[in-house]
Design a protein around this motif. Sequence first.
Motif, PDB file in Angstrom:
ATOM      1  N   ASN A  10     -46.318 -45.378  29.317  1.00 54.08           N
ATOM      2  CA  ASN A  10     -45.384 -45.136  30.408  1.00 54.08           C
ATOM      3  C   ASN A  10     -45.880 -43.966  31.257  1.00 54.08           C
ATOM      4  O   ASN A  10     -45.128 -43.075  31.619  1.00 54.08           O
ATOM      5  N   TYR A  11     -47.198 -43.952  31.517  1.00 48.10           N
ATOM      6  CA  TYR A  11     -47.771 -42.889  32.341  1.00 48.10           C
ATOM      7  C   TYR A  11     -47.366 -43.061  33.794  1.00 48.10           C
ATOM      8  O   TYR A  11     -47.188 -44.168  34.284  1.00 48.10           O
ATOM      9  N   TYR A  12     -47.238 -41.934  34.491  1.00 54.68           N
ATOM     10  CA  TYR A  12     -46.903 -41.936  35.905  1.00 54.68           C
ATOM     11  C   TYR A  12     -48.060 -42.508  36.713  1.00 54.68           C
ATOM     12  O   TYR A  12     -49.178 -42.011  36.629  1.00 54.68           O
ATOM     13  N   PRO A  13     -47.851 -43.567  37.497  1.00 56.46           N
ATOM     14  CA  PRO A  13     -48.920 -44.174  38.285  1.00 56.46           C
ATOM     15  C   PRO A  13     -49.053 -43.502  39.662  1.00 56.46           C
ATOM     16  O   PRO A  13     -48.259 -42.641  40.020  1.00 56.46           O
ATOM     17  N   GLY A  14     -50.025 -43.918  40.418  1.00 56.37           N
ATOM     18  CA  GLY A  14     -50.165 -43.441  41.792  1.00 56.37           C
ATOM     19  C   GLY A  14     -51.299 -42.460  41.959  1.00 56.37           C
ATOM     20  O   GLY A  14     -52.204 -42.380  41.144  1.00 56.37           O
ATOM     21  N   THR A  15     -51.215 -41.679  43.021  1.00 57.82           N
ATOM     22  CA  THR A  15     -52.309 -40.773  43.355  1.00 57.82           C
ATOM     23  C   THR A  15     -52.419 -39.601  42.391  1.00 57.82           C
ATOM     24  O   THR A  15     -53.451 -38.964  42.316  1.00 57.82           O
ATOM     25  N   THR A  16     -51.356 -39.291  41.684  1.00 62.89           N
ATOM     26  CA  THR A  16     -51.419 -38.231  40.672  1.00 62.89           C
ATOM     27  C   THR A  16     -51.399 -38.853  39.281  1.00 62.89           C
ATOM     28  O   THR A  16     -50.643 -38.436  38.411  1.00 62.89           O
ATOM     29  N   CYS A  17     -52.204 -39.862  39.079  1.00 69.53           N
ATOM     30  CA  CYS A  17     -52.208 -40.650  37.841  1.00 69.53           C
ATOM     31  C   CYS A  17     -52.407 -39.806  36.591  1.00 69.53           C
ATOM     32  O   CYS A  17     -53.144 -38.834  36.596  1.00 69.53           O
ATOM     33  N   PHE A  18     -51.735 -40.204  35.568  1.00 69.53           N
ATOM     34  CA  PHE A  18     -51.934 -39.668  34.227  1.00 69.53           C
ATOM     35  C   PHE A  18     -52.393 -40.822  33.358  1.00 69.53           C
ATOM     36  O   PHE A  18     -52.100 -41.971  33.656  1.00 69.53           O
ATOM     37  N   PRO A  19     -53.089 -40.618  32.283  1.00 69.98           N
ATOM     38  CA  PRO A  19     -53.506 -39.311  31.802  1.00 69.98           C
ATOM     39  C   PRO A  19     -54.660 -38.748  32.631  1.00 69.98           C
ATOM     40  O   PRO A  19     -55.524 -39.480  33.085  1.00 69.98           O
ATOM     41  N   LYS A  20     -54.626 -37.441  32.815  1.00 63.52           N
ATOM     42  CA  LYS A  20     -55.668 -36.762  33.573  1.00 63.52           C
ATOM     43  C   LYS A  20     -56.717 -36.204  32.620  1.00 63.52           C
ATOM     44  O   LYS A  20     -56.377 -35.646  31.573  1.00 63.52           O
ATOM     45  N   LYS A  21     -57.960 -36.361  33.000  1.00 60.21           N
ATOM     46  CA  LYS A  21     -59.067 -35.865  32.188  1.00 60.21           C
ATOM     47  C   LYS A  21     -58.969 -34.349  32.052  1.00 60.21           C
ATOM     48  O   LYS A  21     -58.661 -33.640  33.012  1.00 60.21           O
ATOM     49  N   ASN A  22     -59.204 -33.855  30.848  1.00 55.31           N
ATOM     50  CA  ASN A  22     -59.206 -32.425  30.521  1.00 55.31           C
ATOM     51  C   ASN A  22     -57.839 -31.749  30.648  1.00 55.31           C
ATOM     52  O   ASN A  22     -57.759 -30.536  30.728  1.00 55.31           O
ATOM     53  N   PHE A  23     -56.748 -32.508  30.678  1.00 57.91           N
ATOM     54  CA  PHE A  23     -55.400 -31.927  30.707  1.00 57.91           C
ATOM     55  C   PHE A  23     -54.844 -31.753  29.296  1.00 57.91           C
ATOM     56  O   PHE A  23     -53.860 -31.070  29.108  1.00 57.91           O
TER      57      PHE A  23
END
Length: 54
Positions: A10-23
């Motif tokens: 259930n990751y947030y989609p779009g231009t700020t997509c998750f999962p983010k690398k190195n977060f």
Amino acid sequence: MDGTPMDYENYYPGTTCFPKKNFGDCIAMDTSTAAGQWMNVDCETKMPAACIRQ
């Protein structure tokens, strides 16, 4: 935790997509901008918790 492959996301989609690398490798619920969808965070990050028992 039991080694079963994850079968739901259930990751947030779009231009700020998750999962983010190195977060980070842990998951938290983003309640500020993503209507409760997931974001990945560093596992050492202290965050509030919500629990329910029925």
